[in-house]
Design a protein around this motif. Structure first.
Motif, PDB file in Angstrom:
ATOM      1  N   THR A 170     -14.296  -6.310  -9.849  1.00 19.30           N
ATOM      2  CA  THR A 170     -14.089  -5.615 -11.125  1.00 19.30           C
ATOM      3  C   THR A 170     -12.628  -5.206 -11.239  1.00 19.30           C
ATOM      4  O   THR A 170     -11.868  -5.225 -10.271  1.00 19.30           O
ATOM      5  CB  THR A 170     -14.975  -4.374 -11.214  1.00 19.30           C
ATOM      6  N   ILE A 171     -12.248  -4.827 -12.449  1.00 19.43           N
ATOM      7  CA  ILE A 171     -10.889  -4.357 -12.712  1.00 19.43           C
ATOM      8  C   ILE A 171     -10.976  -2.909 -13.155  1.00 19.43           C
ATOM      9  O   ILE A 171     -11.721  -2.566 -14.089  1.00 19.43           O
ATOM     10  CB  ILE A 171     -10.212  -5.216 -13.792  1.00 19.43           C
ATOM     11  N   VAL A 172     -10.236  -2.039 -12.489  1.00 15.83           N
ATOM     12  CA  VAL A 172     -10.272  -0.609 -12.791  1.00 15.83           C
ATOM     13  C   VAL A 172      -8.855  -0.125 -13.009  1.00 15.83           C
ATOM     14  O   VAL A 172      -7.885  -0.806 -12.701  1.00 15.83           O
ATOM     15  CB  VAL A 172     -10.923   0.180 -11.626  1.00 15.83           C
ATOM     16  N   THR A 173      -8.756   1.064 -13.571  1.00 19.37           N
ATOM     17  CA  THR A 173      -7.451   1.687 -13.789  1.00 19.37           C
ATOM     18  C   THR A 173      -7.246   2.798 -12.779  1.00 19.37           C
ATOM     19  O   THR A 173      -8.203   3.347 -12.226  1.00 19.37           O
ATOM     20  CB  THR A 173      -7.355   2.266 -15.209  1.00 19.37           C
ATOM     21  N   ARG A 174      -5.987   3.149 -12.583  1.00 19.63           N
ATOM     22  CA  ARG A 174      -5.649   4.236 -11.671  1.00 19.63           C
ATOM     23  C   ARG A 174      -4.546   5.068 -12.315  1.00 19.63           C
ATOM     24  O   ARG A 174      -3.720   4.548 -13.076  1.00 19.63           O
ATOM     25  CB  ARG A 174      -5.177   3.677 -10.328  1.00 19.63           C
ATOM     26  N   PRO A 175      -4.484   6.347 -11.980  1.00 12.83           N
ATOM     27  CA  PRO A 175      -3.434   7.194 -12.556  1.00 12.83           C
ATOM     28  C   PRO A 175      -2.080   6.852 -11.959  1.00 12.83           C
ATOM     29  O   PRO A 175      -1.964   6.500 -10.790  1.00 12.83           O
ATOM     30  CB  PRO A 175      -3.882   8.600 -12.175  1.00 12.83           C
ATOM     31  N   ILE A 176      -1.070   6.953 -12.786  1.00 13.81           N
ATOM     32  CA  ILE A 176       0.266   6.629 -12.297  1.00 13.81           C
ATOM     33  C   ILE A 176       0.732   7.615 -11.234  1.00 13.81           C
ATOM     34  O   ILE A 176       1.551   7.282 -10.379  1.00 13.81           O
ATOM     35  CB  ILE A 176       1.258   6.602 -13.482  1.00 13.81           C
ATOM     36  N   LEU A 207      -0.963   0.482 -13.492  1.00 12.62           N
ATOM     37  CA  LEU A 207      -2.182   1.183 -13.871  1.00 12.62           C
ATOM     38  C   LEU A 207      -3.459   0.397 -13.629  1.00 12.62           C
ATOM     39  O   LEU A 207      -4.555   0.969 -13.647  1.00 12.62           O
ATOM     40  CB  LEU A 207      -2.110   1.579 -15.355  1.00 12.62           C
ATOM     41  N   VAL A 208      -3.360  -0.928 -13.456  1.00 14.31           N
ATOM     42  CA  VAL A 208      -4.565  -1.756 -13.319  1.00 14.31           C
ATOM     43  C   VAL A 208      -4.615  -2.323 -11.910  1.00 14.31           C
ATOM     44  O   VAL A 208      -3.611  -2.785 -11.367  1.00 14.31           O
ATOM     45  CB  VAL A 208      -4.573  -2.893 -14.361  1.00 14.31           C
ATOM     46  N   THR A 209      -5.822  -2.290 -11.331  1.00 12.66           N
ATOM     47  CA  THR A 209      -5.984  -2.816  -9.981  1.00 12.66           C
ATOM     48  C   THR A 209      -7.374  -3.396  -9.828  1.00 12.66           C
ATOM     49  O   THR A 209      -8.239  -3.227 -10.711  1.00 12.66           O
ATOM     50  CB  THR A 209      -5.758  -1.717  -8.923  1.00 12.66           C
ATOM     51  N   ASP A 210      -7.597  -4.091  -8.729  1.00 16.21           N
ATOM     52  CA  ASP A 210      -8.912  -4.673  -8.470  1.00 16.21           C
ATOM     53  C   ASP A 210      -9.866  -3.578  -7.986  1.00 16.21           C
ATOM     54  O   ASP A 210      -9.514  -2.735  -7.142  1.00 16.21           O
ATOM     55  CB  ASP A 210      -8.813  -5.762  -7.400  1.00 16.21           C
ATOM     56  N   GLY A 211     -11.085  -3.625  -8.530  1.00 15.72           N
ATOM     57  CA  GLY A 211     -12.118  -2.695  -8.104  1.00 15.72           C
ATOM     58  C   GLY A 211     -13.149  -3.388  -7.239  1.00 15.72           C
ATOM     59  O   GLY A 211     -13.020  -4.582  -6.921  1.00 15.72           O
ATOM     60  N   PRO A 212     -14.176  -2.681  -6.860  1.00 17.73           N
ATOM     61  CA  PRO A 212     -15.234  -3.288  -6.043  1.00 17.73           C
ATOM     62  C   PRO A 212     -16.001  -4.351  -6.836  1.00 17.73           C
ATOM     63  O   PRO A 212     -16.128  -4.272  -8.056  1.00 17.73           O
ATOM     64  CB  PRO A 212     -16.129  -2.097  -5.692  1.00 17.73           C
ATOM     65  N   ALA A 213     -16.485  -5.351  -6.103  1.00 17.23           N
ATOM     66  CA  ALA A 213     -17.304  -6.421  -6.690  1.00 17.23           C
ATOM     67  C   ALA A 213     -16.549  -7.165  -7.790  1.00 17.23           C
ATOM     68  O   ALA A 213     -17.095  -7.446  -8.866  1.00 17.23           O
ATOM     69  CB  ALA A 213     -18.627  -5.875  -7.219  1.00 17.23           C
TER      70      ALA A 213
END
Length: 384
Positions: free
Chosen positions: A40-46, A32-38
């Motif tokens: 950052t840490i973002v979540t994603r739907p399973i 559910l957690v991944t690297d975002g831009p700049a």
């Protein structure tokens, strides 16, 4: 001890349940957690994660359930799963691998296998950096972090092993001391009981010899046998109680010393040995010296009775010679049995007692007849 156990965390108290929880948390975090831009840490739907990727995540996370008993295997599964994710350029199991690297250092008995697993994890990290064009400083930082994590686990394991070895050495030393003490008490058992049994044997023989002609003397001799037998049983119970592992030394009675010589002389007088004591000691002696002196005198007089028989006269001289005390036991009778020089454990035991205190023992026949035992015990010297 209970207080220390109360401070233990869940990973130590419930290892299986904790590892299962850790595996589940790592699976969810990786999914559910991944690297975002700049940065950052973002979540994603399973639902956005492909099924094959979810399967790899699940297998890599499941390996953490066996991270304690199979740490190298858990690390191998995590590294293999991470390598499979390289072509996607999006998914990775770096977090799971980081925990697996720590587990390999902490729980693997083989440092070499742990180092190989660490090298494999670092290689995959570098490969991912090349695929994703990760900056060099971030790659180096990742390698350093991975090494520090493994080294921390390894140091904890080594410290635990050293503590276990130290406890084992202490336990072995305690067992050695107990064994030595029991050996010493076994010698005490021989000295005490052999003395009493010798008295009983001689008195019983004397009673048998005069039973028909002198019933009163026979009765007195048998009374002395009874008294010696009771004392032998009492001392045997006492010493066997010491030999029991659960016995506490605090409950033991005092060991005999030179103050008990009158009682010892009385016992031999009842057995027919006329013992005269010349005490030239002025200063109080340590307990260990008094005990050994008493036992040497006891054994020497037992030999006098055994080999000279009733009616034998003996002298016990105690004197000081500088920082030593000298104990001399002399009898005046010709032996009627094998020489005390062949007395077996008797003279050996006396010599051992003197040697253990750093002293010496001399024995031998006297030119004018009889036998002489002379022990020199240092009062302030170190034990041998």
């Amino acid at each position: 001890m209970n207080r220390k156990r109360g401070l233990r965390g869940p990973f130590a108290r419930w290892p299986r349940a904790s590892d299962a929880t850790l595996a589940a948390v790592l699976f969810l975090a990786t999914t559910l957690v991944t690297d975002g831009p700049a940065d950052t840490i973002v979540t994603r739907p399973i639902t956005g994660v492909p099924i094959p990727v979810l399967a790899v995540f699940a297998v890599a996370a499941a390996g953490m359930y066996r991270r304690r008993d199979k740490p190298i295997r858990a690390l191998g599964v995590a590294v293999a799963g991470w390598a499979l994710m390289l072509p996607t350029r999006e998914y990775d199991v770096g977090l799971i691998t980081l925990f697996a690297v720590y587990s390999a250092g902490r729980y693997s008995a083989s440092g070499r296998k742990g180092q190989i697993g660490l090298a494999a994890a670092m290689a995959v990290l570098v490969a991912e950096a090349l695929v994703r064009w990760t900056p060099l400083d971030e790659t180096v930082a990742g390698v350093v972090v991975m090494f520090v994590v493994w080294y921390t686990g390894r140091r904890l394991r080594l410290r635990e092993e050293r503590a276990a070895e130290r406890r084992e050495r202490q336990a072995a030393e305690a067992r050695r001391i107990v064994a030595e003490e029991r050996t010493h008490i076994a010698r005490e058992l021989h000295d005490v009981v052999a003395h009493q049994v010798s008295l009983m044997t001689v008195q019983a023989g004397a009673a048998q010899a005069v039973a028909a002609t002198d019933p009163e003397s026979a009765r007195q001799a048998m009374a002395a046998v009874e008294q010696a037998g009771r004392q032998a049983l009492d001392e045997l119970r006492h010493l066997l109680g010491v030999l029991r592992p659960e016995t506490r030394r605090d409950g033991l009675g005092p060991q005999p010393g030179l103050a008990d010589l009158p009682r010892l002389v009385g016992q031999f007088a009842a057995a027919g040995v006329d013992v005269r004591v010349s005490d030239g000691l002025r200063a109080a002696l340590p307990t260990r010296i008094q005990l050994s002196a008493y036992r040497i005198i006891q054994e020497a007089l037992t030999n006098v009775l055994k080999h000279g028989g009733p009616g034998t006269g003996a002298e016990v001289h105690l004197r000081e010679d500088g920082t030593d005390i000298v104990i001399e036991i002399i009898d005046h009778a010709q032996p009627v049995a094998p020489s005390p020089q062949a007395a077996g454990h008797g003279i050996i035991g006396m010599r051992e007692r003197a040697t253990l205190l750093g002293g010496t023992l001399e024995t031998g026949p006297r030119p004018e007849g009889g036998f002489r035992v002379s022990a020199r015990l240092p009062v302030a010297g170190e034990s041998a």
